[in-house]
Design a protein around this motif. Structure first.
Motif, PDB file in Angstrom:
ATOM      1  N   VAL A   1       0.853  -1.196   0.000  1.00  0.00           N
ATOM      2  CA  VAL A   1       0.000   0.000   0.000  1.00  0.00           C
ATOM      3  C   VAL A   1       0.885   1.241   0.000  1.00  0.00           C
ATOM      4  O   VAL A   1       1.787   1.377   0.829  1.00  0.00           O
ATOM      5  N   PHE A   2       0.663   2.137  -0.931  1.00  0.00           N
ATOM      6  CA  PHE A   2       1.400   3.396  -1.035  1.00  0.00           C
ATOM      7  C   PHE A   2       1.288   4.166   0.278  1.00  0.00           C
ATOM      8  O   PHE A   2       0.202   4.421   0.772  1.00  0.00           O
ATOM      9  N   GLY A   3       2.448   4.507   0.883  1.00  0.00           N
ATOM     10  CA  GLY A   3       2.445   5.261   2.122  1.00  0.00           C
ATOM     11  C   GLY A   3       2.580   4.428   3.378  1.00  0.00           C
ATOM     12  O   GLY A   3       2.636   4.967   4.480  1.00  0.00           O
ATOM     13  N   VAL A   4       2.650   3.096   3.233  1.00  0.00           N
ATOM     14  CA  VAL A   4       2.776   2.216   4.393  1.00  0.00           C
ATOM     15  C   VAL A   4       4.200   1.671   4.463  1.00  0.00           C
ATOM     16  O   VAL A   4       4.680   1.036   3.524  1.00  0.00           O
ATOM     17  N   GLY A   5       4.873   1.943   5.585  1.00  0.00           N
ATOM     18  CA  GLY A   5       6.238   1.476   5.782  1.00  0.00           C
ATOM     19  C   GLY A   5       6.328   0.396   6.836  1.00  0.00           C
ATOM     20  O   GLY A   5       5.308  -0.193   7.241  1.00  0.00           O
ATOM     21  N   LEU A   6       7.539   0.147   7.327  1.00  0.00           N
ATOM     22  CA  LEU A   6       7.770  -0.949   8.254  1.00  0.00           C
ATOM     23  C   LEU A   6       7.125  -0.703   9.620  1.00  0.00           C
ATOM     24  O   LEU A   6       6.582  -1.618  10.232  1.00  0.00           O
TER      25      LEU A   6
ATOM     26  N   ILE B   1      -8.339  -3.971   7.723  1.00  0.00           N
ATOM     27  CA  ILE B   1      -7.706  -2.694   8.075  1.00  0.00           C
ATOM     28  C   ILE B   1      -8.565  -1.523   7.616  1.00  0.00           C
ATOM     29  O   ILE B   1      -8.808  -0.567   8.362  1.00  0.00           O
ATOM     30  N   MET B   2      -9.042  -1.600   6.374  1.00  0.00           N
ATOM     31  CA  MET B   2      -9.831  -0.491   5.820  1.00  0.00           C
ATOM     32  C   MET B   2     -11.179  -0.334   6.512  1.00  0.00           C
ATOM     33  O   MET B   2     -11.736   0.761   6.577  1.00  0.00           O
ATOM     34  N   SER B   3     -11.695  -1.430   7.040  1.00  0.00           N
ATOM     35  CA  SER B   3     -13.023  -1.365   7.674  1.00  0.00           C
ATOM     36  C   SER B   3     -12.951  -1.046   9.165  1.00  0.00           C
ATOM     37  O   SER B   3     -13.978  -0.844   9.806  1.00  0.00           O
TER      38      SER B   3
ATOM     39  N   LYS C   1      -6.374   5.483  12.139  1.00  0.00           N
ATOM     40  CA  LYS C   1      -6.262   6.757  11.435  1.00  0.00           C
ATOM     41  C   LYS C   1      -5.172   6.629  10.370  1.00  0.00           C
ATOM     42  O   LYS C   1      -4.079   6.132  10.646  1.00  0.00           O
ATOM     43  N   PHE C   2      -5.489   7.070   9.166  1.00  0.00           N
ATOM     44  CA  PHE C   2      -4.559   6.955   8.045  1.00  0.00           C
ATOM     45  C   PHE C   2      -4.037   8.324   7.633  1.00  0.00           C
ATOM     46  O   PHE C   2      -4.741   9.334   7.738  1.00  0.00           O
ATOM     47  N   THR C   3      -2.807   8.348   7.152  1.00  0.00           N
ATOM     48  CA  THR C   3      -2.249   9.590   6.604  1.00  0.00           C
ATOM     49  C   THR C   3      -2.899   9.869   5.255  1.00  0.00           C
ATOM     50  O   THR C   3      -3.541   8.991   4.656  1.00  0.00           O
ATOM     51  N   LYS C   4      -2.674  11.077   4.764  1.00  0.00           N
ATOM     52  CA  LYS C   4      -3.205  11.449   3.447  1.00  0.00           C
ATOM     53  C   LYS C   4      -2.657  10.518   2.366  1.00  0.00           C
ATOM     54  O   LYS C   4      -3.382  10.101   1.455  1.00  0.00           O
ATOM     55  N   MET C   5      -1.368  10.183   2.486  1.00  0.00           N
ATOM     56  CA  MET C   5      -0.738   9.292   1.514  1.00  0.00           C
ATOM     57  C   MET C   5      -1.347   7.891   1.573  1.00  0.00           C
ATOM     58  O   MET C   5      -1.626   7.269   0.536  1.00  0.00           O
ATOM     59  N   GLN C   6      -1.574   7.373   2.776  1.00  0.00           N
ATOM     60  CA  GLN C   6      -2.157   6.042   2.927  1.00  0.00           C
ATOM     61  C   GLN C   6      -3.594   5.989   2.410  1.00  0.00           C
ATOM     62  O   GLN C   6      -4.007   4.989   1.801  1.00  0.00           O
ATOM     63  N   LYS C   7      -4.345   7.061   2.648  1.00  0.00           N
ATOM     64  CA  LYS C   7      -5.720   7.113   2.120  1.00  0.00           C
ATOM     65  C   LYS C   7      -5.715   6.998   0.604  1.00  0.00           C
ATOM     66  O   LYS C   7      -6.524   6.277   0.012  1.00  0.00           O
ATOM     67  N   ALA C   8      -4.774   7.718  -0.039  1.00  0.00           N
ATOM     68  CA  ALA C   8      -4.642   7.620  -1.494  1.00  0.00           C
ATOM     69  C   ALA C   8      -4.205   6.225  -1.902  1.00  0.00           C
ATOM     70  O   ALA C   8      -4.665   5.681  -2.916  1.00  0.00           O
TER      71      ALA C   8
END
Length: 532
Positions: free
Chosen positions: A279-284, A301-303, A308-315
């Protein structure tokens, strides 16, 4: 465990699946009708080696009188040998149970020509110069065609010579540095390099830097070899292959796969980290947090309402299906048109260069990188990326962006860290690429959807630093090793910004990559030869 996400047509086969497929030597070469093609549940049992195995067999008509075959049991096993002998006889081939002077062709599996000759010497048999040493693939193809197929280089077993006092003297010239090796996309050792990349990735997930570097360097040097490793003798004189690495190579040669890699692929933590970091924006750190919380799928995870997700993770979640699929070269070139149109609208004299894997000649990738520079004023350069972003927003092409302002200092010494990021202004984006811009994308269109989300990185660098930035952003292990080489062999410091000579205490100017290589005393290596 699966993520529930299927691999679509045109999408790259995940590394772990490619490794599993390549780790089945019999399945890769045998006929689809061969009942022995199925993968075994464990490592192959070792059987006593025999010169020949007698078998009761009804007589068959011999169609090809000039060919007399002997199938070598070594590394093949009695059962598979007997099966191939019987099948070949049914097809009209003359196959001998025992090796004799009448044999014209020896067929072997997972053996080099040198190993076959050594086996013959142990049996006190002298090989005739007319004797053909062939891979089992020739026999499989011949049986499929119903007649002997033409023998080509791919069928002939390689006999390596000059194993005298110093084995493989030519191999000792292979440098430990990728910047002194030409590495094209023609990888002859996928089964080994895929294994080491999986182990390296697992080490990265565990934040074990030493193991990560060990496995990545091993994969890198094996990619540069112009031949396939088929015996441990082939590894002599090759750098970056320590005892741990050689044990894994030997196991793959003997059993067709690595038990350690198999364990990693079945490890729940590895599978979860592999999924989460896709997933774009998700690191270790985020992956570790989600794993400890008990998550094993993206849907859960999405449900979850507490996360709380960052703007990058939401995208990353919103455009996941597009971003996890491959970017084709045609799509990358179409994005290049969009980038150049936007950049040249504000800076007509700017240079826009596609970097990363596509500059190295790759046909697919996961994102597209561009380096932008201009001989104009610094103020124009600073304002360019914000203007481009605003233009794409107005056109409805911008799905996400993160603009990172420059922290570049002109006369700061290059970093001593080979993996450090540069300080240039850059923008990480997700662009909307409409399908009419690239025909190859039409096969992957979702019903009713006319565009695809593409990850794009734009880097803006000063004109006088362009050569250093271009070298760095072309990427792969090559870029890390050329920095290591500069430090350890030339007493210099190199990064994406500059090259500094510690002995002369001065910065060395370069207007091209060729000049950087010359400063380092290296032969120039083309971008498509840097796939380390």
């Amino acid at each position: 465990m699966t993520s529930g996400l299927l691999v679509k047509e045109g999408q790259a086969l995940p590394l772990f699946w490619r490794y599993h497929l390549m780790a089945q030597p019999e399945a890769a070469s045998a006929s689809p009708m061969d009942p022995l093609c199925t993968a075994s549940s464990g490592p192959r049992k070792k059987r006593p080696r025999q010169v020949g195995a007698s078998m009761a067999s009804p007589p068959h008509d011999i169609k090809f009188q000039n060919l007399v075959l002997f199938i070598l049991e070594k590394k093949m096993g009695t059962t598979r040998r007997n099966f191939l002998m019987e099948l070949a006889r049914r097809k009209g081939f003359r196959v001998e149970n025992e090796l004799s002077d009448s044999v014209t062709h020896i067929v072997a599996e997972n053996n080099s020509g040198s190993e076959v000759l050594e086996w013959l010497q142990v049996q006190n048999i002298r090989a005739s110069s007319q004797l053909e040493l062939l891979d089992v693939s020739w026999l499989i193809e011949s049986m499929g065609a119903g007649k002997p197929v033409e023998i080509t280089g791919k069928h002939q077993l390689v006999v390596r010579t000059d194993y005298s006092a110093t084995p493989n003297p030519g191999f000792q010239k292979i440098s430990q540095y990728a910047c002194q090796r030409k590495t094209t996309l023609n990888n002859y050792n996928h089964i080994f390099t895929d294994a080491f990349e999986i182990l390296a990735e697992n080490s990265e997930f565990k934040e074990n830097e030493v193991s990560y570097v060990t496995f990545m360097r091993a994969a890198s040097v094996l990619k540069s070899l112009p031949f396939t490793i088929i015996s441990m003798r082939d590894t002599e004189g090759i750098p970056c292959l320590g005892d741990k690495v050689k044990c894994i190579i030997e196991e793959i040669i003997e059993d067709g796969e690595s038990s350690e890699v198999k364990a990693v692929l079945n490890d729940e933590r590895y599978q979860s980290f592999k999924l989460f970091t896709s997933v774009f924006g998700v690191g270790l750190k985020t992956s570790e947090k989600w794993f400890r919380m008990g998550f094993r799928s993206l849907n859960k995870i999405m449900s979850d309402k507490t996360l709380k997700f960052t703007k990058m993770q939401k995208a990353g979640f919103l455009y996941y299906e597009d971003l996890v699929s491959c970017v084709t070269r045609a799509e990358a070139e179409a994005v290049g048109v969009l980038v150049k149109e936007a950049v040249w609208a504000f800076l007509p004299d700017a240079f826009v260069t596609m970097t990363g894997g596509f500059r190295r000649g790759k046909k697919i990738g996961h994102d597209v990188d561009f380096l932008i520079t201009s001989p104009g004023s610094a103020e124009d350069e600073e304002q360019l990326l914000p203007k481009v972003i605003h233009l794409w927003e107005k056109k409805g092409l911008l799905l996400y962006y993160d603009l990172v302002e420059s922290t570049f200092e002109k006369f700061k010494l290059p970093s001593r860290q080979v993996d450090t990021l540069d300080h240039f202004q850059k923008c990480f984006l997700i662009l909307k690429l409409h399908h009419q811009r690239v025909d190859s994308g039409k096969s992957n269109q979702q019903e009713g959807k006319t565009w695809k989300a593409i990850r794009v990185d734009l880097v803006m660098c000063p004109y006088e630093n362009h050569a250093f930035a271009l070298l760095g952003w072309t990427g792969s292990r090559f870029e890390r090793d050329i920095r290591r080489y500069a430090t350890h062999e030339r007493k210099m410091m190199l990064d994406n910004h500059a090259l500094y000579d510690k002995t002369k205490r001065m910065f060395l100017k370069a207007e091209s990559e060729e000049e950087i290589f010359a400063h380092l005393g290296l032969d120039y290596i083309e971008p498509w030869e840097r796939n380390a």
